[in-house]
Scaffold this motif. Structure first.
Motif, mmCIF file in Angstrom:
data_model
loop_
_atom_site.group_PDB
_atom_site.id
_atom_site.type_symbol
_atom_site.label_atom_id
_atom_site.label_comp_id
_atom_site.label_asym_id
_atom_site.label_seq_id
_atom_site.Cartn_x
_atom_site.Cartn_y
_atom_site.Cartn_z
ATOM 1 N N GLY A 264 0.824 -1.195 0.000
ATOM 2 C CA GLY A 264 0.000 0.000 0.000
ATOM 3 C C GLY A 264 0.860 1.247 0.000
ATOM 4 N N VAL A 265 0.305 2.350 -0.480
ATOM 5 C CA VAL A 265 1.078 3.588 -0.535
ATOM 6 C C VAL A 265 1.286 4.152 0.872
ATOM 7 C CG1 VAL A 265 0.257 4.119 -2.854
ATOM 8 C CG2 VAL A 265 -1.005 4.984 -0.877
ATOM 9 N N GLY A 266 2.197 5.117 0.978
ATOM 10 C CA GLY A 266 2.435 5.758 2.261
ATOM 11 C C GLY A 266 1.223 6.512 2.758
ATOM 12 N N ARG A 267 1.229 6.816 4.050
ATOM 13 C CA ARG A 267 0.128 7.483 4.749
ATOM 14 C C ARG A 267 -1.111 6.600 4.834
ATOM 15 N NH1 ARG A 267 2.268 10.342 8.139
ATOM 16 N NH2 ARG A 267 0.179 11.124 8.603
ATOM 17 N N THR A 268 -0.895 5.294 4.842
ATOM 18 C CA THR A 268 -1.975 4.335 5.106
ATOM 19 C C THR A 268 -1.628 3.516 6.349
ATOM 20 O OG1 THR A 268 -0.977 2.729 3.579
ATOM 21 C CG2 THR A 268 -2.695 4.170 2.689
ATOM 22 N N GLY A 269 -0.899 4.137 7.258
ATOM 23 C CA GLY A 269 -0.508 3.455 8.483
ATOM 24 C C GLY A 269 0.777 2.674 8.368
ATOM 25 N N VAL B 247 -4.317 7.828 -9.086
ATOM 26 C CA VAL B 247 -3.139 6.966 -8.971
ATOM 27 C C VAL B 247 -3.318 5.994 -7.813
ATOM 28 C CG1 VAL B 247 -0.678 6.920 -8.415
ATOM 29 C CG2 VAL B 247 -1.545 8.584 -10.054
ATOM 30 N N TYR B 248 -3.836 6.482 -6.711
ATOM 31 C CA TYR B 248 -4.080 5.635 -5.543
ATOM 32 C C TYR B 248 -5.020 4.485 -5.914
ATOM 33 C CZ TYR B 248 -5.949 4.303 -0.936
ATOM 34 O OH TYR B 248 -6.349 3.602 0.168
ATOM 35 N N LEU B 249 -6.136 4.803 -6.544
ATOM 36 C CA LEU B 249 -7.110 3.771 -6.912
ATOM 37 C C LEU B 249 -6.534 2.804 -7.940
ATOM 38 C CD1 LEU B 249 -10.283 6.036 -7.124
ATOM 39 C CD2 LEU B 249 -9.665 4.462 -5.269
ATOM 40 N N ASP B 250 -5.783 3.333 -8.896
ATOM 41 C CA ASP B 250 -5.147 2.471 -9.906
ATOM 42 C C ASP B 250 -4.136 1.538 -9.255
ATOM 43 O OD1 ASP B 250 -6.636 3.742 -11.850
ATOM 44 O OD2 ASP B 250 -4.980 4.985 -12.580
ATOM 45 N N HIS B 251 -3.444 2.048 -8.259
ATOM 46 C CA HIS B 251 -2.438 1.228 -7.569
ATOM 47 C C HIS B 251 -3.097 0.055 -6.854
ATOM 48 C CE1 HIS B 251 1.273 0.273 -5.467
ATOM 49 N NE2 HIS B 251 0.584 0.243 -4.335
ATOM 50 N N LEU B 252 -4.209 0.297 -6.205
ATOM 51 C CA LEU B 252 -4.922 -0.795 -5.547
ATOM 52 C C LEU B 252 -5.276 -1.892 -6.533
ATOM 53 C CD1 LEU B 252 -7.393 1.077 -3.142
ATOM 54 C CD2 LEU B 252 -5.080 0.259 -2.657
ATOM 55 N N THR C 261 7.136 10.886 -10.819
ATOM 56 C CA THR C 261 6.931 9.682 -11.635
ATOM 57 C C THR C 261 5.704 8.904 -11.181
ATOM 58 O OG1 THR C 261 8.542 8.550 -10.201
ATOM 59 C CG2 THR C 261 9.353 9.432 -12.293
ATOM 60 N N PHE C 262 5.683 8.484 -9.940
ATOM 61 C CA PHE C 262 4.572 7.669 -9.452
ATOM 62 C C PHE C 262 3.243 8.405 -9.555
ATOM 63 C CE2 PHE C 262 1.994 5.867 -5.906
ATOM 64 C CZ PHE C 262 1.934 4.552 -6.347
ATOM 65 N N PHE C 263 3.251 9.700 -9.266
ATOM 66 C CA PHE C 263 2.022 10.485 -9.315
ATOM 67 C C PHE C 263 1.865 11.278 -10.607
ATOM 68 C CE2 PHE C 263 2.404 9.947 -4.626
ATOM 69 C CZ PHE C 263 1.187 9.306 -4.427
ATOM 70 N N ARG C 264 2.567 10.827 -11.652
ATOM 71 C CA ARG C 264 2.388 11.378 -13.005
ATOM 72 C C ARG C 264 2.620 12.884 -13.058
ATOM 73 N NH1 ARG C 264 -3.364 8.181 -13.318
ATOM 74 N NH2 ARG C 264 -2.498 6.069 -13.194
ATOM 75 N N GLY C 265 3.491 13.359 -12.170
ATOM 76 C CA GLY C 265 3.870 14.765 -12.198
ATOM 77 C C GLY C 265 2.841 15.727 -11.669
ATOM 78 N N ASP C 266 1.746 15.230 -11.096
ATOM 79 C CA ASP C 266 0.679 16.126 -10.638
ATOM 80 C C ASP C 266 -0.078 15.473 -9.490
ATOM 81 O OD1 ASP C 266 -1.256 18.042 -10.314
ATOM 82 O OD2 ASP C 266 -2.099 17.879 -12.333
ATOM 83 N N PHE C 267 0.545 15.426 -8.328
ATOM 84 C CA PHE C 267 -0.093 14.756 -7.199
ATOM 85 C C PHE C 267 -1.440 15.375 -6.845
ATOM 86 C CE2 PHE C 267 -1.038 15.000 -2.662
ATOM 87 C CZ PHE C 267 -1.333 13.672 -2.425
#
Length: 285
Positions: free
Chosen positions: A41-46, A192-197, A179-185
């Motif tokens: 899981g990405v950061g800031r999820t505990g 990006v979060y949902l796609d990562h899941l 990179t991970f957030f496509r240059g625009d968090f």
């Protein structure tokens, strides 16, 4: 051709006395323990709580962003190389490199590791996978106020220009966001979060995957891993106020390291300026 930042590691200045960083060159390391758990899981999820929980359960060294950002900054050079290999096609980063970087760890969590879900699952197919999650809106707000703030913090940028450690961490952190957030968090982060899941779910057989929230506590985690439930409460660490206070304190200490280095080599005016900036930011901002 590889940029190979890791090969350009410079020695830690002897004047770095205000921080407790180590200078381990992971390129000289090899795997010493089996990788058992990938918390993707990405950061800031505990993730800080997960790290503490896994280490309480006896897993030797759970890798977390703090392993690079405040414990062994040279790791940032290898992570930067990994990001360039994945997103820019520059150089290579495979099983051998993962074993160098993570060879002393039985578990890994947080970012930047989450950006390499596919690569880590392929490198360690026998590891159990945890997909740690939280509500996407609260997650986005938490990141914006912590790690994204850290990546854009002017004080951190200043430290990166004079500090041995920050000069490795700051560029890697920004490379990750670009990179991970496509240059625009701010605008792309939630998608990006949902796609990562969905990506993690597609990579791992259901029987080898635990979707988990730290609010679930010890029960489902220990059941999935086959471990006994500890008697003490599940650890809760790294809230927003603690994050910002810790980062600001580190900025100041890094600038004090740089000031001491400048003074040691005759840069008295420069050192005085850095010390003044550090104290002004400490007491007036």
């Amino acid at each position: 051709m590889s940029l190979d930042r890791a090969s350009k590691l410079t020695p830690q200045p002897w004047t770095d006395i205000f921080t407790n960083d180590t200078c381990i060159d992971r390129r000289q390391c090899r795997r010493t323990v089996p990788m058992k758990i990938l918390a993707l899981g990405v950061g800031r999820t505990g993730t800080a709580s997960i790290r503490a929980a896994l280490q309480r359960l006896g897993y030797i060294e759970t890798y977390h962003m703090m392993s690079a950002s405040v414990e062994n900054p040279p790791d940032c050079l290898m992570w930067h190389d990994a990001l360039c290999a994945k997103y820019d096609g520059v150089g290579k980063f495979g099983r051998a490199e993962w074993d160098q970087l993570l060879g002393n760890c039985q578990a890994v969590c947080d970012w930047p590791a989450c950006a390499f879900a596919k690569e880590l699952v392929e490198a360690y197919p026998n590891a159990k996978v945890i997909l740690n999650t939280r509500d996407v809106d609260s997650w986005h707000e938490s990141v914006k106020r912590t790690v994204y703030w850290r990546a854009k913090d002017p004080e951190h940028y200043l430290a990166s220009k004079v500090s041995w450690a920050a000069s490795m961490y700051y560029p890697m952190l920004n490379k990750f966001f670009d990179t991970f957030f496509r240059g625009d968090f701010l605008n792309e982060g939630k998608q990006v979060y949902l796609d990562h899941l969905e990506e993690v779910r597609s990579l791992v057989p259901p029987e080898n995957l635990l979707e988990y929230r730290v609010s679930d506590g010890w029960g489902p985690l220990c059941k999935f891993l086959g471990d006994d439930v500890p008697e003490e409460p599940f650890p809760r660490v790294n809230d927003i106020s603690n994050f910002k206070a810790r980062c600001s304190k580190r900025n100041r200490r890094q600038m004090m390291n740089a000031a001491f280095q400048a003074a040691a080599y005759g840069g008295t005016v420069f050192a005085t300026g850095l010390i003044a900036i550090s104290f002004l930011q400490r007491y007036f901002f």
